[in-house]
Design a protein around this motif. Structure first.
Motif, short mmCIF file in Angstrom:
data_model
loop_
_atom_site.label_atom_id
_atom_site.label_comp_id
_atom_site.label_asym_id
_atom_site.label_seq_id
_atom_site.Cartn_x
_atom_site.Cartn_y
_atom_site.Cartn_z
N LYS A 32 20.30 -20.99 -4.96
CA LYS A 32 21.66 -20.04 -5.25
C LYS A 32 21.12 -18.50 -4.72
CE LYS A 32 26.02 -18.95 -6.89
NZ LYS A 32 26.29 -18.03 -7.39
N THR A 33 20.42 -18.27 -5.45
CA THR A 33 19.51 -16.65 -5.44
C THR A 33 19.44 -15.87 -4.02
OG1 THR A 33 19.17 -16.91 -8.13
CG2 THR A 33 18.95 -14.37 -7.02
N ILE A 34 18.53 -17.20 -3.31
CA ILE A 34 18.16 -16.22 -2.16
C ILE A 34 19.75 -16.63 -1.40
CG2 ILE A 34 16.96 -16.63 -0.43
CD1 ILE A 34 14.63 -18.47 -2.53
N LEU A 35 20.11 -17.62 -1.19
CA LEU A 35 21.86 -17.78 -0.25
C LEU A 35 22.37 -16.87 -0.56
CD1 LEU A 35 21.38 -21.59 -0.01
CD2 LEU A 35 20.76 -20.06 1.88
N ASP A 36 22.21 -16.48 -2.06
CA ASP A 36 23.12 -14.86 -1.99
C ASP A 36 22.98 -13.84 -1.91
OD1 ASP A 36 25.10 -16.90 -3.28
OD2 ASP A 36 24.57 -15.90 -5.72
N GLY A 37 22.15 -13.15 -1.69
CA GLY A 37 21.19 -12.76 -1.08
C GLY A 37 21.38 -12.57 0.01
N LEU A 38 20.65 -13.11 0.98
CA LEU A 38 21.45 -13.78 2.46
C LEU A 38 23.09 -13.31 2.97
CD1 LEU A 38 18.74 -17.34 2.83
CD2 LEU A 38 18.64 -14.35 3.70
N GLU A 39 23.76 -13.96 1.97
CA GLU A 39 25.11 -13.40 2.73
C GLU A 39 25.40 -12.41 2.15
OE1 GLU A 39 29.20 -15.78 2.33
OE2 GLU A 39 27.63 -15.68 0.17
N ALA A 40 24.65 -11.77 1.09
CA ALA A 40 24.92 -10.21 0.83
C ALA A 40 24.72 -9.20 2.29
CB ALA A 40 24.33 -10.16 -0.01
N GLN A 41 23.51 -9.66 2.17
CA GLN A 41 23.34 -8.61 3.83
C GLN A 41 24.39 -8.86 4.57
OE1 GLN A 41 19.25 -10.00 5.31
NE2 GLN A 41 18.56 -10.16 3.11
#
Length: 230
Positions: free
Chosen positions: A212-221
């Motif tokens: 979830k942390t990784i996907l949150d970071g990708l979505e934030a980009q």
């Protein structure tokens, strides 16, 4: 079984069964021939070498990964499903990580998964190299989190081949690791906390948090991109 009654598919499936049980070191053409009721020479006629067979087996298991449609379920759900399914595939076939470190694992099964993963991140809005990087980041995380389970399975397989007592040696190793860790304050604090069963997150929960942390970071980009003028 004569070579003209064997098929490559039969050989690869039998090889996967041996690899799952014994790892790459436990696979031999002689053992495979015995399992198939055939001479090792007949197996060689179909797959040429053990090295080629490991590559074929590796590509076959990559074909087990589910490929959800991001247009139907959304890119995050599709990426999450593929990550969990990839981790499950690796833990079912723990020899794959070892094989990937010594063989170029690429074929239709792996290509199918890679192509679909790019489609997932392109659906999210990533373009070109961005999609490559997003896909590789998630795969690297999945492989890394599966590594401890893979290492444990490989160690146990080696003990079985050598006739060792898995449980006794595991207890001894854990005791030694715990004694070393207790010398360091932060590790000691974590060990004492883990004695409370409620304080240690189950492996699946820990995996979910990291993903979830990784996907949150990708979505934030994606959301941080400037709005096009006009």
């Amino acid at each position: 079984m004569p070579r003209d009654t064997l098929t490559r598919e039969q050989i690869v499936r039998a090889a996967i069964e041996i690899l799952d049980a014994e790892g790459v070191e436990g696979l031999s053409m002689r053992r495979l021939g015995t399992r198939l009721g055939s001479a090792a020479t007949a197996v060689y006629w179909h797959v040429k070498s053990k090295e080629n067979l490991v590559v074929l087996a590796g590509d076959e298991v990559w074909g087990e990964v589910e490929l959800p449609d991001p247009g139907e379920v959304g890119w995050r759900t599709a990426a999450t499903t593929m990550a969990h399914d990839t981790r499950g595939m690796i833990t079912r076939h723990p020899w794959l990580v070892t094989a990937m470190s010594t063989h170029l694992m690429y074929g239709p099964g792996k290509a199918r998964r890679d192509d679909h993963c790019l489609a997932v991140f392109e659906t999210a809005g990533f373009v070109g190299v961005e999609a490559d990087n997003a896909s590789q980041t998630v795969l690297t995380y999945v492989l890394g989190t599966a590594l401890s389970e893979v290492a444990d399975a490989a160690w146990r397989a080696r003990l079985r081949r050598n006739g060792g007592d898995e449980e006794a040696q595991m207890r001894e190793a854990m005791t030694q690791a715990g004694e070393i860790a207790m010398r360091f304050p932060r590790l000691r604090a974590r060990i004492e906390a883990w004695e409370d069963a409620d304080s240690a997150a189950p492996p699946d929960q820990s995996f979910e948090i990291g993903l979830k942390t990784i996907l949150d970071g990708l979505e934030a980009q994606l959301t941080a991109r400037p709005t096009p003028a006009g």
